[in-house]
Design an enzyme around this catalytic site. Structure first.
Site, PDB file in Angstrom:
ATOM      1  CG  HIS A 141       3.114  10.417  11.687  1.00 27.65           C
ATOM      2  ND1 HIS A 141       1.760  10.202  11.646  1.00 27.65           N
ATOM      3  CD2 HIS A 141       3.659   9.190  11.899  1.00 27.65           C
ATOM      4  CE1 HIS A 141       1.506   8.927  11.843  1.00 27.65           C
ATOM      5  NE2 HIS A 141       2.647   8.286  11.987  1.00 27.65           N
ATOM      6  CG  ASP A 199      11.817   3.594  12.441  1.00 28.92           C
ATOM      7  OD1 ASP A 199      11.192   2.540  12.239  1.00 28.92           O
ATOM      8  OD2 ASP A 199      12.294   3.877  13.548  1.00 28.92           O
ATOM      9  CG  HIS A 259      -1.768   1.208   1.313  1.00 26.28           C
ATOM     10  ND1 HIS A 259      -2.865   1.407   0.506  1.00 26.28           N
ATOM     11  CD2 HIS A 259      -1.641   2.315   2.076  1.00 26.28           C
ATOM     12  CE1 HIS A 259      -3.379   2.586   0.782  1.00 26.28           C
ATOM     13  NE2 HIS A 259      -2.651   3.163   1.733  1.00 26.28           N
TER      14      HIS A 259
HETATM   15  P1  IMP Z   1       6.531   2.050  11.276  1.00 25.17           P
HETATM   16  O1  IMP Z   1       7.959   2.486  11.485  1.00 25.17           O
HETATM   17  O2  IMP Z   1       5.786   2.924  10.285  1.00 25.17           O
HETATM   18  O3  IMP Z   1       6.411   0.586  10.983  1.00 25.17           O
HETATM   19  O4  IMP Z   1       5.788   2.302  12.685  1.00 25.17           O
HETATM   20  C1  IMP Z   1       6.204   1.642  13.881  1.00 25.17           C
HETATM   21  C2  IMP Z   1       5.056   1.570  14.879  1.00 25.17           C
HETATM   22  O5  IMP Z   1       4.649   2.884  15.286  1.00 25.17           O
HETATM   23  C3  IMP Z   1       3.783   0.929  14.331  1.00 25.17           C
HETATM   24  O6  IMP Z   1       3.828  -0.471  14.469  1.00 25.17           O
HETATM   25  C4  IMP Z   1       2.709   1.566  15.215  1.00 25.17           C
HETATM   26  O7  IMP Z   1       2.627   0.906  16.469  1.00 25.17           O
HETATM   27  C5  IMP Z   1       3.251   2.963  15.448  1.00 25.17           C
HETATM   28  N1  IMP Z   1       2.721   3.885  14.408  1.00 25.17           N
HETATM   29  C6  IMP Z   1       3.419   4.466  13.409  1.00 25.17           C
HETATM   30  N2  IMP Z   1       2.625   5.216  12.638  1.00 25.17           N
HETATM   31  C7  IMP Z   1       1.386   5.101  13.157  1.00 25.17           C
HETATM   32  C8  IMP Z   1       0.113   5.642  12.788  1.00 25.17           C
HETATM   33  O8  IMP Z   1      -0.053   6.383  11.803  1.00 25.17           O
HETATM   34  N3  IMP Z   1      -0.916   5.312  13.574  1.00 25.17           N
HETATM   35  C9  IMP Z   1      -0.805   4.512  14.659  1.00 25.17           C
HETATM   36  N4  IMP Z   1       0.339   3.950  15.040  1.00 25.17           N
HETATM   37  C10 IMP Z   1       1.439   4.259  14.299  1.00 25.17           C
END
Ligand code: IMP
Length: 192
Positions: free
Chosen positions: A176, A69, A12
């Site tokens: 973000h 990240d 996605h």
């Molecule tokens: P990643 O680095 O985008 O995989 O995010 C790591 C972790 O941060 C995810 O597994 C979520 O627990 C949390 N997280 C990141 N972005 C979001 C979001 O947009 N909504 C909710 N949780 C988020």
């Protein structure tokens, strides 16, 4: 067309970037380049982890690459869960992670939090960093069923709904991740 790897396995996320940079860059994800390893994310900052992923691809595949990240920073918890967001409770279960956050915030009036994304773009051996944040508050109960992760308890400033109560298109405009991606795309478009 220039090739650019997005160090993700998320189809996605890949499609979204592909559409935004159509005709300008050929976007490949980890599966497309045959990178099947789980790239270690052992740094203690978002920037460090994003850079570990982008540099891995450059070192092993010799292609320009970007990686992201993200996580949730809660002011009253010294910016935890931060880089440990995905596994804060020790498991990847979103509800268990949310419950741990709510428990730690019990009786604490300061509910301020932010989601943060850092992107590392490794291009011609240089690391370009792009950041996106959205400020908000942590609710005391869960609300909504869209999205993922901590969305049911995060209410962005200026809204009366949680991320999980918004439709995905609305969240994706203000998130973000969207902010950091827009910064990187402006940078890339400026090169052409
Ligand atoms: P990643 O680095 O985008 O995989 O995010 C790591 C972790 O941060 C995810 O597994 C979520 O627990 C949390 N997280 C990141 N972005 C979001 C979001 O947009 N909504 C909710 N949780 C988020």
């Amino acid at each position: 067309m220039k090739k650019l790897v997005f160090a993700t396995n998320n189809q996605h996320k890949t499609e979204e970037i592909r559409a935004a940079l159509e005709g300008k860059y050929e976007i490949l994800n980890l599966e497309d380049i045959g990178c099947l390893v789980d790239i270690p994310e052992t740094a203690d900052t978002f920037e460090g982890n994003a850079t570990l992923k982008s540099s891995y691809v450059v070192a092993h595949f010799n292609l320009d690459c970007f990686a992201d990240d993200s996580g949730l920073e809660i002011e009253a918890l010294n910016n935890e869960p931060g880089v440990y967001s995905a596994r804060y409770s020790g498991s990847r279960d979103n509800i268990e992670n949310i419950q741990l956050v709510l428990k730690k915030l019990e009786g604490i009036a300061n509910r301020k939090a932010r989601f943060k994304t850092v992107i590392s773009l490794m291009q011609n051996g240089e690391n370009h960093i792009f950041e996106g944040t959205i400020e908000g508050t942590i609710r005391t109960t869960l609300s909504g069923s869209n999205g993922f992760g901590y969305d049911p308890i995060f209410e962005p400033d200026g809204y009366e709904s949680t991320f999980a109560e918004m439709d995905l298109a609305e969240k994706n405009k203000i998130s973000h991740r969207a902010i950091a991606l827009r910064k990187m795309m402006e940078f890339l478009k400026g090169q052409l």
